[in-house]
Design an enzyme around this catalytic site. Sequence first.
Site, PDB file in Angstrom:
ATOM      1  N   LYS A  10      20.724   1.810  -9.349  1.00  0.00           N
ATOM      2  CA  LYS A  10      19.660   2.681  -9.923  1.00  0.00           C
ATOM      3  C   LYS A  10      19.547   3.819  -9.638  1.00  0.00           C
ATOM      4  O   LYS A  10      20.019   4.716  -8.743  1.00  0.00           O
ATOM      5  CB  LYS A  10      18.857   2.021  -9.343  1.00  0.00           C
ATOM      6  N   ASP A 137      11.383  -1.121  -5.245  1.00  0.00           N
ATOM      7  CA  ASP A 137      12.311  -0.524  -6.306  1.00  0.00           C
ATOM      8  C   ASP A 137      12.949  -2.166  -6.697  1.00  0.00           C
ATOM      9  O   ASP A 137      14.044  -2.086  -7.163  1.00  0.00           O
ATOM     10  CB  ASP A 137      13.580   0.175  -5.673  1.00  0.00           C
TER      11      ASP A 137
HETATM   12  O1  C5P Z   1       9.015   0.445  -1.402  1.00  0.00           O
HETATM   13  P1  C5P Z   1      10.224   1.056  -0.108  1.00  0.00           P
HETATM   14  O2  C5P Z   1      10.277   0.818   1.020  1.00  0.00           O
HETATM   15  O3  C5P Z   1      11.741   1.115  -1.504  1.00  0.00           O
HETATM   16  O4  C5P Z   1       9.880   3.074   0.004  1.00  0.00           O
HETATM   17  C1  C5P Z   1      10.355   3.610   0.748  1.00  0.00           C
HETATM   18  C2  C5P Z   1       8.966   4.792   1.226  1.00  0.00           C
HETATM   19  O5  C5P Z   1       9.093   5.072   0.020  1.00  0.00           O
HETATM   20  C3  C5P Z   1       7.793   4.188   1.478  1.00  0.00           C
HETATM   21  O6  C5P Z   1       7.731   3.847   3.113  1.00  0.00           O
HETATM   22  C4  C5P Z   1       6.666   4.478   1.750  1.00  0.00           C
HETATM   23  O7  C5P Z   1       6.365   5.942   2.346  1.00  0.00           O
HETATM   24  C5  C5P Z   1       7.623   5.653   0.126  1.00  0.00           C
HETATM   25  N1  C5P Z   1       6.996   4.750  -1.561  1.00  0.00           N
HETATM   26  C6  C5P Z   1       5.559   5.517  -1.907  1.00  0.00           C
HETATM   27  N2  C5P Z   1       5.499   5.435  -3.065  1.00  0.00           N
HETATM   28  C7  C5P Z   1       6.608   4.357  -3.936  1.00  0.00           C
HETATM   29  C8  C5P Z   1       7.384   4.446  -3.054  1.00  0.00           C
HETATM   30  C9  C5P Z   1       8.004   4.590  -1.732  1.00  0.00           C
HETATM   31  O8  C5P Z   1       5.353   6.434  -0.981  1.00  0.00           O
HETATM   32  N3  C5P Z   1       5.923   4.395  -5.081  1.00  0.00           N
END
Ligand code: C5P
Length: 286
Positions: A10, A137
Amino acid sequence: MPIVEEARAKVNLALHVTGRRPDGYHDLDMLVVFADIGDSLTLAASEEDRFLIDGPMAAGLSADSGNLVLRALNGFREMTGWMEPLSIRLTKRLPVASGIGGGSADAAATLRGLCRLHDVPADDPALATLALSLGADVPMCIVSGPARVSGVGERITPSTGQLSFGLLLVNPGVAVSTPQAFRGLERRDNPSLPPLPAFDALRPFTDFLRHQTRNDLEPPARAIAPVIGDVLTALADLPSIRFGRMSGSGATCFGLFDDKTSAERAALKLAREHPDWWIEPAAATF
Ligand code: C5P
């Protein structure tokens, strides 16, 4: 019969951070495309559960229960009650923790494969909930097509895919922690993307990206990994590049080219200058 699902890389052509939610997650407004390169997942019925990781980037990852592939499998089992043993092979080609959604794409490909094995429709609402619980994602990686994505990642508006171009993905071998990049933001209430015109050629598209969009995570990511600045400079110096930027929370940066052949030529040149960087030409559409 084994089932093979591609977990395509991505790339965030634009990433605007527009707010912060009470749970600490950020509201985003993004343009994403998927490259024609990535990891592969192979799923097959088996006598017992097995999970094997191979491929050039296998060393960066452990096959423990925290792995997003196994979390996807466990979530799917909870959702459906299905418990048959399964063998999963992940061929890892994308660098880990590199801003191109490798882990999310692996989880999404696992879910797509499981849905095929068990005749679960890809638009099952329970699947969307499970996908989002695995990572912001993951929902877009299930679709794995070009889109504008907002919310934390759950609102997906597909684009036509009629504009084709070459992509060059470049990673200097430094992992950037996504939470750390978000923590380093100076502002969290930035403007969202403007309305998207229809693009019939690459030039107006790159003009739009350059003048009207940003990656708000680039400044904090560059503070964490200053080598990102070197990657962006090296990309900008390539003669046939049309546009360059960092993807996600880094450190992978990308260049847009007229076509994949131009990206391949640029890859050869850049690899001579930076033999220790991960450099992959690809194609994508928006
Ligand atoms: O959702 P994912 O585990 O991929 O996200 C990793 C980290 O990125 C989250 O723990 C958060 O700190 C941050 N994040 C965020 N806002 C988002 C996506 C991710 O703050 N929309």
